[in-house]
Design a protein around this motif. Structure first.
Motif, PDB file in Angstrom:
ATOM      1  N   ILE A  51       6.508  -0.345  -7.125  1.00 21.38           N
ATOM      2  CA  ILE A  51       5.875  -0.800  -5.885  1.00 21.38           C
ATOM      3  C   ILE A  51       6.228  -2.264  -5.665  1.00 21.38           C
ATOM      4  CG2 ILE A  51       3.689  -1.072  -4.659  1.00 21.38           C
ATOM      5  CD1 ILE A  51       2.537   1.087  -6.566  1.00 21.38           C
ATOM      6  N   ALA A  52       6.772  -2.577  -4.506  1.00 19.53           N
ATOM      7  CA  ALA A  52       7.211  -3.935  -4.200  1.00 19.53           C
ATOM      8  C   ALA A  52       6.045  -4.806  -3.761  1.00 19.53           C
ATOM      9  CB  ALA A  52       8.280  -3.902  -3.100  1.00 19.53           C
ATOM     10  N   VAL A  53       6.279  -6.107  -3.780  1.00 20.14           N
ATOM     11  CA  VAL A  53       5.277  -7.060  -3.308  1.00 20.14           C
ATOM     12  C   VAL A  53       5.205  -7.000  -1.789  1.00 20.14           C
ATOM     13  CG1 VAL A  53       4.734  -9.523  -3.090  1.00 20.14           C
ATOM     14  CG2 VAL A  53       5.524  -8.601  -5.276  1.00 20.14           C
ATOM     15  N   ASN A  66      11.870  -9.847  -6.544  1.00 15.58           N
ATOM     16  CA  ASN A  66      12.142  -9.686  -7.976  1.00 15.58           C
ATOM     17  C   ASN A  66      10.878  -9.422  -8.783  1.00 15.58           C
ATOM     18  OD1 ASN A  66      15.144 -10.322  -8.469  1.00 15.58           O
ATOM     19  ND2 ASN A  66      14.501 -11.956  -7.087  1.00 15.58           N
ATOM     20  N   ILE A  67       9.796  -9.059  -8.098  1.00 11.97           N
ATOM     21  CA  ILE A  67       8.526  -8.741  -8.763  1.00 11.97           C
ATOM     22  C   ILE A  67       8.106  -7.338  -8.331  1.00 11.97           C
ATOM     23  CG2 ILE A  67       6.155  -9.470  -9.177  1.00 11.97           C
ATOM     24  CD1 ILE A  67       6.957 -12.258  -8.189  1.00 11.97           C
ATOM     25  N   LYS A  68       7.727  -6.503  -9.292  1.00 10.47           N
ATOM     26  CA  LYS A  68       7.337  -5.125  -9.002  1.00 10.47           C
ATOM     27  C   LYS A  68       6.079  -4.747  -9.789  1.00 10.47           C
ATOM     28  CE  LYS A  68      11.364  -4.356  -6.848  1.00 10.47           C
ATOM     29  NZ  LYS A  68      11.451  -4.196  -5.374  1.00 10.47           N
ATOM     30  N   LEU A  69       5.330  -3.814  -9.230  1.00  8.80           N
ATOM     31  CA  LEU A  69       4.290  -3.120  -9.994  1.00  8.80           C
ATOM     32  C   LEU A  69       4.916  -1.804 -10.430  1.00  8.80           C
ATOM     33  CD1 LEU A  69       1.326  -3.015 -10.973  1.00  8.80           C
ATOM     34  CD2 LEU A  69       0.775  -1.828  -8.835  1.00  8.80           C
ATOM     35  N   ALA A  70       5.034  -1.594 -11.737  1.00  9.11           N
ATOM     36  CA  ALA A  70       5.788  -0.456 -12.254  1.00  9.11           C
ATOM     37  C   ALA A  70       4.955   0.358 -13.235  1.00  9.11           C
ATOM     38  CB  ALA A  70       7.069  -0.945 -12.936  1.00  9.11           C
ATOM     39  N   ASN A  71       5.453   1.546 -13.550  1.00 14.33           N
ATOM     40  CA  ASN A  71       4.892   2.424 -14.600  1.00 14.33           C
ATOM     41  C   ASN A  71       3.453   2.858 -14.339  1.00 14.33           C
ATOM     42  OD1 ASN A  71       7.270   2.226 -16.394  1.00 14.33           O
ATOM     43  ND2 ASN A  71       6.629   0.079 -16.611  1.00 14.33           N
ATOM     44  N   VAL A  72       3.061   2.890 -13.075  1.00 18.74           N
ATOM     45  CA  VAL A  72       1.712   3.373 -12.759  1.00 18.74           C
ATOM     46  C   VAL A  72       1.648   4.869 -13.027  1.00 18.74           C
ATOM     47  CG1 VAL A  72      -0.028   3.633 -10.954  1.00 18.74           C
ATOM     48  CG2 VAL A  72       1.412   1.583 -11.015  1.00 18.74           C
ATOM     49  N   GLY A  73       0.664   5.296 -13.779  1.00 15.48           N
ATOM     50  CA  GLY A  73       0.541   6.703 -14.139  1.00 15.48           C
ATOM     51  C   GLY A  73       0.276   7.591 -12.934  1.00 15.48           C
ATOM     52  N   GLY A  74       0.611   8.861 -13.068  1.00 12.74           N
ATOM     53  CA  GLY A  74       0.376   9.823 -11.998  1.00 12.74           C
ATOM     54  C   GLY A  74      -1.096  10.123 -11.816  1.00 12.74           C
ATOM     55  N   ASN A  75      -1.400  10.886 -10.758  1.00 16.70           N
ATOM     56  CA  ASN A  75      -2.768  11.279 -10.441  1.00 16.70           C
ATOM     57  C   ASN A  75      -3.681  10.058 -10.283  1.00 16.70           C
ATOM     58  OD1 ASN A  75      -2.221  14.108 -10.601  1.00 16.70           O
ATOM     59  ND2 ASN A  75      -2.253  13.930 -12.831  1.00 16.70           N
ATOM     60  N   THR A  76      -3.157   9.038  -9.630  1.00 14.21           N
ATOM     61  CA  THR A  76      -3.954   7.834  -9.377  1.00 14.21           C
ATOM     62  C   THR A  76      -4.833   8.069  -8.159  1.00 14.21           C
ATOM     63  OG1 THR A  76      -2.211   6.419 -10.271  1.00 14.21           O
ATOM     64  CG2 THR A  76      -3.843   5.365  -8.862  1.00 14.21           C
ATOM     65  N   ALA A  77      -6.114   7.819  -8.313  1.00 15.40           N
ATOM     66  CA  ALA A  77      -7.050   8.019  -7.209  1.00 15.40           C
ATOM     67  C   ALA A  77      -6.854   6.940  -6.151  1.00 15.40           C
ATOM     68  CB  ALA A  77      -8.488   7.984  -7.726  1.00 15.40           C
ATOM     69  N   ALA A  78      -7.116   7.304  -4.894  1.00 18.65           N
ATOM     70  CA  ALA A  78      -7.028   6.331  -3.815  1.00 18.65           C
ATOM     71  C   ALA A  78      -8.037   5.212  -4.046  1.00 18.65           C
ATOM     72  CB  ALA A  78      -7.289   7.016  -2.475  1.00 18.65           C
ATOM     73  N   GLY A  79      -7.657   4.008  -3.704  1.00 15.85           N
ATOM     74  CA  GLY A  79      -8.546   2.863  -3.884  1.00 15.85           C
ATOM     75  C   GLY A  79      -7.753   1.576  -3.948  1.00 15.85           C
ATOM     76  N   THR A  80      -8.444   0.459  -4.044  1.00 17.86           N
ATOM     77  CA  THR A  80      -7.815  -0.852  -4.180  1.00 17.86           C
ATOM     78  C   THR A  80      -8.075  -1.360  -5.590  1.00 17.86           C
ATOM     79  OG1 THR A  80      -8.090  -1.373  -1.829  1.00 17.86           O
ATOM     80  CG2 THR A  80      -7.757  -3.229  -3.339  1.00 17.86           C
ATOM     81  N   TYR A  81      -7.009  -1.660  -6.293  1.00 11.23           N
ATOM     82  CA  TYR A  81      -7.093  -2.043  -7.696  1.00 11.23           C
ATOM     83  C   TYR A  81      -6.755  -3.533  -7.832  1.00 11.23           C
ATOM     84  CZ  TYR A  81      -7.170   2.984  -8.523  1.00 11.23           C
ATOM     85  OH  TYR A  81      -7.506   4.314  -8.514  1.00 11.23           O
ATOM     86  N   ASP A  82      -7.680  -4.289  -8.377  1.00 11.60           N
ATOM     87  CA  ASP A  82      -7.525  -5.735  -8.489  1.00 11.60           C
ATOM     88  C   ASP A  82      -7.376  -6.151  -9.948  1.00 11.60           C
ATOM     89  OD1 ASP A  82      -7.952  -6.051  -5.691  1.00 11.60           O
ATOM     90  OD2 ASP A  82     -10.115  -5.880  -6.033  1.00 11.60           O
ATOM     91  N   SER A 127       0.851  -1.185   0.000  1.00  5.89           N
ATOM     92  CA  SER A 127       0.000   0.000   0.000  1.00  5.89           C
ATOM     93  C   SER A 127       0.892   1.242   0.000  1.00  5.89           C
ATOM     94  CB  SER A 127      -0.908  -0.007   1.231  1.00  5.89           C
ATOM     95  OG  SER A 127      -1.666   1.178   1.297  1.00  5.89           O
ATOM     96  N   VAL A 128       0.657   2.130  -0.947  1.00  6.38           N
ATOM     97  CA  VAL A 128       1.485   3.337  -1.056  1.00  6.38           C
ATOM     98  C   VAL A 128       0.581   4.557  -1.181  1.00  6.38           C
ATOM     99  CG1 VAL A 128       3.419   2.130  -2.135  1.00  6.38           C
ATOM    100  CG2 VAL A 128       1.619   3.114  -3.571  1.00  6.38           C
ATOM    101  N   GLN A 129       1.172   5.704  -0.950  1.00 10.22           N
ATOM    102  CA  GLN A 129       0.435   6.954  -1.093  1.00 10.22           C
ATOM    103  C   GLN A 129       0.477   7.397  -2.547  1.00 10.22           C
ATOM    104  OE1 GLN A 129       1.852  10.048   1.468  1.00 10.22           O
ATOM    105  NE2 GLN A 129       0.204  11.483   0.939  1.00 10.22           N
ATOM    106  N   ALA A 130      -0.663   7.761  -3.083  1.00  9.66           N
ATOM    107  CA  ALA A 130      -0.724   8.219  -4.466  1.00  9.66           C
ATOM    108  C   ALA A 130       0.052   9.514  -4.622  1.00  9.66           C
ATOM    109  CB  ALA A 130      -2.179   8.419  -4.885  1.00  9.66           C
TER     110      ALA A 130
END
Length: 265
Positions: free
Chosen positions: A106-108, A228-244, A94-97
């Motif tokens: 974002i790490a696992v 060795n697994i990351k969530l990367a390249n998430v665009g800016g101005n991401t709204a708070a929430g849980t994305y599945d 969980s990170v701050q937008a």
């Protein structure tokens, strides 16, 4: 001459399990030489349906997909080429937008783990695990690709922009096969893992594992430390929430050809 004939008949008894009359081989004997036909039959192994111990893939693991003490990522597939196990669940931290152009990688945070043994003192395996069974007895090789659905907030139906799930597989994945000898790196010869960036916006499949022709028979396990697994390249101005989202693993009955190399000048 008698000595030569006796030797031929004895060889037949050892290889074929029966002693034929000397007269039956008379036409195969010329002077001081003769021939004996030999035959060997190999049948395909029984299809495997249970997960295997990823460190000892020639050993079935305890438990099943319906046994809470067993493997909750088991697929229970039944076929000559099939998945035995894929890690069931993975959550990123969980990170701050942020409002910058892209979100930092974002790490696992955690993955679902299983104990691949019926032993009471066995420890849960902490790695991201994938297991393949190949009982076709063709040595044709195979490949595995992975794709992703959009990662979407179910409350707002908004998806992450530009996000990729990145697997640093090349050189970091531990590969074990039930029959193949290990190569210089300690992994199974002829079987490889790639570093891939899996887009969550286009469902484009990426080849992550490959068993070249002549490799991959039996059971093969892949273990990758979650670091060795990351969530990367998430665009800016991401709204708070849980994305599945959902990663889909596809097993092909043919290997992927190695990329062509450019001859040196």
């Amino acid at each position: 001459m008698k000595k030569t004939l006796s030797t031929i008949v004895l060889a037949s008894a050892l290889l074929l399990g029966t002693v034929a009359p000397v007269a039956a081989h008379a036409d195969a004997v010329t002077g001081t030489s003769g021939t004996t036909d030999t035959h060997a039959t190999f049948t395909a192994p029984t299809n495997k349906t249970n997960p295997v111990d990823p460190n000892k893939p020639d050993t079935d693991a305890g438990g099943s997909a319906t046994d809470p003490k067993g493997n909750n990522g088991a697929t229970n597939n039944d076929g000559p080429l099939s998945f035995l196990y894929v890690t069931k669940d993975m959550a990123f931290q969980s990170v701050q937008a942020v409002t910058s152009a892209t979100q930092p990688d974002i790490a696992v945070d955690k993955i679902s783990t299983d104990t691949f043994s019926s032993a009471t003192d066995a420890q849960a395996n902490p790695n991201f695990v994938t297991e393949i069974s190949d009982t076709r007895a063709t040595n044709a090789g195979w490949s595995v690709s992975v794709s992703s659905s959009p990662m979407t907030d179910k409350d707002t139906n908004v998806s992450l922009k530009g996000a990729t799930v990145d697997f640093n597989g090349a050189g970091a994945t531990t590969i074990k096969n039930s029959g193949d000898a290990a190569d210089a790196s300690g992994n199974s010869a002829g079987i490889s893992a790639n570093t891939v960036s899996v887009p969550t916006t286009t469902a484009t499949a990426q080849t992550i594992y490959n068993a070249e022709k002549g490799s991959g028979a039996g059971s093969t396990s892949f273990q990758l430390d979650p670091t060795n697994i990351k969530l990367a390249n998430v665009g800016g101005n991401t709204a708070a929430g849980t994305y599945d989202g959902t990663l889909t693993w596809a097993l092909s009955d043919t290997p992927v050809d190695a990329p062509a190399t450019t001859p040196a000048n």
